[in-house]
Scaffold this motif. Structure first.
Motif, short mmCIF file in Angstrom:
data_model
loop_
_atom_site.label_atom_id
_atom_site.label_comp_id
_atom_site.label_asym_id
_atom_site.label_seq_id
_atom_site.Cartn_x
_atom_site.Cartn_y
_atom_site.Cartn_z
N GLU A 140 0.85 -1.19 0.00
CA GLU A 140 0.00 0.00 0.00
C GLU A 140 0.89 1.23 0.00
O GLU A 140 1.48 1.59 1.02
N ASN A 141 0.99 1.84 -1.18
CA ASN A 141 1.84 3.02 -1.36
C ASN A 141 3.26 2.78 -0.82
O ASN A 141 3.83 3.63 -0.13
N LEU A 142 3.79 1.61 -1.14
CA LEU A 142 5.18 1.33 -0.79
C LEU A 142 6.07 2.24 -1.62
O LEU A 142 6.06 2.21 -2.84
N ARG A 143 6.87 3.05 -0.94
CA ARG A 143 7.72 4.02 -1.62
C ARG A 143 9.10 3.43 -1.83
O ARG A 143 9.80 3.08 -0.87
N VAL A 144 9.48 3.29 -3.11
CA VAL A 144 10.77 2.72 -3.47
C VAL A 144 11.57 3.75 -4.26
O VAL A 144 11.10 4.22 -5.31
N PRO A 145 12.74 4.14 -3.79
CA PRO A 145 13.56 5.10 -4.53
C PRO A 145 13.96 4.55 -5.90
O PRO A 145 14.11 3.34 -6.08
N ALA A 146 14.17 5.45 -6.85
CA ALA A 146 14.57 5.03 -8.19
C ALA A 146 15.89 4.27 -8.16
O ALA A 146 16.14 3.42 -9.02
N SER A 147 16.72 4.54 -7.16
CA SER A 147 18.00 3.83 -7.04
C SER A 147 17.82 2.36 -6.68
O SER A 147 18.77 1.57 -6.80
N ASP A 148 16.61 1.97 -6.25
CA ASP A 148 16.34 0.58 -5.87
C ASP A 148 15.60 -0.19 -6.95
O ASP A 148 15.09 -1.29 -6.70
N VAL A 149 15.52 0.38 -8.14
CA VAL A 149 15.04 -0.39 -9.28
C VAL A 149 16.09 -1.44 -9.61
O VAL A 149 17.29 -1.15 -9.66
N LEU A 150 15.67 -2.70 -9.81
CA LEU A 150 16.60 -3.77 -10.16
C LEU A 150 16.71 -3.84 -11.67
O LEU A 150 15.75 -4.18 -12.37
N GLY A 151 17.89 -3.50 -12.19
CA GLY A 151 18.06 -3.47 -13.64
C GLY A 151 17.43 -2.23 -14.24
O GLY A 151 17.44 -1.16 -13.64
N GLU A 152 16.86 -2.39 -15.42
CA GLU A 152 16.29 -1.25 -16.14
C GLU A 152 14.76 -1.27 -16.08
O GLU A 152 14.14 -2.34 -15.98
N ILE A 153 14.20 -0.09 -16.13
CA ILE A 153 12.74 0.05 -16.18
C ILE A 153 12.20 -0.67 -17.41
O ILE A 153 12.75 -0.55 -18.52
N GLY A 154 11.12 -1.42 -17.21
CA GLY A 154 10.44 -2.07 -18.32
C GLY A 154 11.00 -3.41 -18.75
O GLY A 154 10.47 -4.04 -19.67
N LYS A 155 12.06 -3.89 -18.08
CA LYS A 155 12.68 -5.15 -18.48
C LYS A 155 12.44 -6.28 -17.47
O LYS A 155 13.18 -7.24 -17.42
N GLY A 156 11.38 -6.15 -16.68
CA GLY A 156 11.11 -7.13 -15.63
C GLY A 156 10.89 -8.54 -16.15
O GLY A 156 11.41 -9.51 -15.59
N PHE A 157 10.12 -8.67 -17.25
CA PHE A 157 9.86 -10.01 -17.78
C PHE A 157 11.14 -10.64 -18.33
O PHE A 157 11.36 -11.84 -18.20
N ARG A 158 11.99 -9.83 -18.93
CA ARG A 158 13.26 -10.35 -19.44
C ARG A 158 14.13 -10.84 -18.28
O ARG A 158 14.75 -11.91 -18.35
N TYR A 159 14.17 -10.08 -17.19
CA TYR A 159 14.97 -10.49 -16.04
C TYR A 159 14.38 -11.73 -15.37
O TYR A 159 15.11 -12.53 -14.79
N ALA A 160 13.06 -11.87 -15.45
CA ALA A 160 12.43 -13.06 -14.87
C ALA A 160 12.96 -14.32 -15.55
O ALA A 160 13.15 -15.36 -14.90
N GLN A 161 13.22 -14.24 -16.84
CA GLN A 161 13.77 -15.39 -17.55
C GLN A 161 15.20 -15.67 -17.14
O GLN A 161 15.64 -16.82 -17.10
N VAL A 162 15.96 -14.62 -16.82
CA VAL A 162 17.32 -14.79 -16.31
C VAL A 162 17.30 -15.62 -15.04
O VAL A 162 18.15 -16.48 -14.81
N ARG A 163 16.27 -15.38 -14.23
CA ARG A 163 16.15 -16.08 -12.96
C ARG A 163 15.53 -17.46 -13.11
O ARG A 163 15.97 -18.42 -12.48
#
Length: 391
Positions: free
Chosen positions: A220-243
Motif C-alpha cells: 500500500e503506497n510502498l515508496r521505493v527510490p529510483a536507485s532501488d530499481v533492479l536493472g532497467e525500467i520495463g525489463k522485468g519479464f526479461r529479467y524473470a527469464q534470467v532467474r
C-alpha cells in the motif's frame, strides 16, 4: 557431452554427501522446525555448520564469497544437499534465495550487491520474490500482472497484493515485479521493514521445507527510490527469464536428492522385510517398482546434466529447462509415490521420512510453472520451429 565429473567436482560432491549425513540429517526432527519451515534460529545453526566446512552458498561467485560453481557442479552438489530436506537451507541454496542470488549477481548494481547480496551470500539474511497474485492477477501467465508502480518524483509508489510468496515471513529484502503505466514490467528492491509492506498471513501448504513458508503480502503506497530499481525500467519479464531457467533446474537437482533418499529407504526396507516366505524385494511387483525408480532417477539426472551442460556453454536453455522441469517433477514424484507403496503403513506415517518427502514434493509439479504450462510452451516452440523449416 562428457558425462564424467572432474576430480574437483567429485571431491566436493562427496564432501557434501558426508556433511549432510553426519551433520544435517540428525537435525531433521529438531523442534525448531514447524509446518512453515525451519525457524530462523535453526536456519542460522544449519548455515553456521555449512560455513564451518566451506560449503555455504557454493553457487555464488567467488567475488561474493561463494565457490563459483558451474551448472554441472551445482547438479552434483545440489543433489547431495537435497538428500535431506534441511540440506538446501544449510547450504543456502534453497528457494527462493538461490534464484534471487543468481538474479542479483546478473542484474544488480554494485551498490545493490553490497547492500543486499553480500550479506545474503554470507547467510546473514534471506529474501523473497513477489510475482504471483490472486485472481485476476498474474499466476502461470505473468502478463496478467496487476500490482502497479507509479512514478512519484524520484520514487515509485507500489500497490497490489501478492501470494504464494515463499520465505516472506522473516525475509530481509524482497524483489517485487510490478506493472508500469505503459504496461511493461519492472523489478524493484525493498527492505521488508519499509512502511507499506504488510504480511497478511502465512498460507497452509503441503510442503514444510521452506524457511518462512508461503505468505500473502499487501503493498500500500510502498515508496521505493529510483536507485532501488533492479536493472532497467520495463525489463522485468526479461529479467524473470534470467532467474527462472536456472532456478527451474536447481529445483530439479534438489528434489532429485529427496527422491533418491526415498528410494534408498524403500530399497533397504523391502530387502529386509519378509512376506509370503521371502523378502518383499524378491516379489515381482516390488522388484518392478525398484527398477522403475532407477529408470526415473537416471532419466531425471540426465535431463538435469544435459541442460546444465548447455547453460555452461552459454546457451539460454529455456526450452530444455522447461523440458527438464516437466520430466524431473513427474519422474521424481513417481519415485516417491512408489516408495510410499513399497513401505506400506510406514510410508503413510511419520515412522519413515518418506511420508514427509511425499508431502513436500507434491508442490514441485506446480511451482516454477506447472507441467501443463511448460508443455504448452514447448508445443508452441515446436510448432514455430516446424513452420520455419517448412518455409
Amino acid at each position: 557431452m562428457d558425462f564424467s565429473l572432474s576430480p574437483e567436482i567429485i571431491a566436493l560432491r562427496d564432501k557434501t554427501r558426508e556433511f549432510i549425513a553426519e551433520q544435517i540429517i540428525p537435525l531433521e526432527n529438531d523442534a525448531r522446525a514447524s509446518h512453515h519451515g525451519p525457524s530462523e534460529e535453526l536456519r542460522r545453526e544449519l548455515v553456521g555448520r555449512a560455513k564451518a566446512v566451506g560449503l555455504l552458498t557454493p553457487h555464488a561467485s567467488k567475488d561474493m564469497g561463494g565457490l563459483g560453481l558451474s551448472h554441472i557442479a551445482k547438479a552434483a552438489v545440489f543433489e547431495e544437499a537435497g538428500y535431506s530436506w534441511l540440506g538446501p537451507t544449510a547450504l543456502n541454496i534453497h528457494a527462493p534465495d538461490e534464484g534471487n542470488i543468481h538474479l542479483m549477481e546478473e542484474v544488480a548494481t554494485h551498490e545493490q550487491k553490497e547492500r543486499w547480496l553480500r550479506p545474503q551470500v554470507a547467510g546473514q539474511t534471506r529474501s523473497c520474490f513477489a510475482m504471483t497474485e490472486p485472481s485476476p492477477g498474474a499466476g502461470a501467465d505473468p502478463s496478467m500482472l496487476m500490482t502497479t508502480a507509479v512514478r512519484d518524483g524520484n520514487d515509485y509508489l507500489i500497490n497490489g497484493v501478492k501470494w504464494f510468496i515463499t520465505g516472506a515471513d522473516g525475509a530481509d529484502y524482497i524483489i517485487i515485479m510490478a506493472r508500469m503505466e505503459d504496461g511493461s514490467a519492472t523489478m524493484f528492491l525493498s527492505d521488508m521493514d519499509r512502511p507499506g509492506i504488510t504480511l497478511e498471513r502465512n498460507m497452509d501448504a503441503l510442503d514444510a521445507c521452506f524457511t518462512g513458508g508461503h505468505g500473502v503480502l499487501r503493498f500500500e503506497n510502498l515508496r521505493v527510490p529510483a536507485s532501488d530499481v533492479l536493472g532497467e525500467i520495463g525489463k522485468g519479464f526479461r529479467y524473470a527469464q534470467v532467474r527462472l531457467a536456472p532456478a527451474r533446474l536447481t529445483h530439479c537437482m534438489r528434489w532429485l536428492g529427496q527422491a533418491r533418499r526415498a528410494h534408498d529407504i524403500a530399497l533397504n526396507y523391502v530387502s529386509r522385510r519378509q512376506a509370503f516366505g521371502k523378502p518383499l524385494a524378491e516379489h515381482e511387483g516390488v522388484g518392478f517398482m525398484l527398477a522403475d525408480n532407477d529408470i526415473d532417477l537416471q532419466t531425471a539426472r540426465l535431463h538435469i546434466w544435459h541442460t546444465a551442460w548447455l547453460l555452461d556453454k552459454g546457451e539460454k536453455g529455456n526450452y530444455e529447462s522447461s523440458r527438464a522441469k516437466v520430466v524431473c517433477s513427474e519422474a521424481e514424484w513417481r519415485v516417491v509415490d512408489r516408495c510410499v507403496q513399497m513401505l506400506g503403513g510406514q510410508g503413510v506415517t511419520g515412522e519413515s521420512p518418506v511420508m514427509r518427502i511425499f508431502t513436500d514434493m507434491r508442490a514441485f509439479r506446480v511451482y516454477d510453472g506447472p507441467s501443463e504450462v511448460h508443455r504448452w510452451s514447448m508445443a508452441r516452440k515446436l510448432v514455430h520451429a516446424a513452420g520455419k523449416t517448412s518455409n
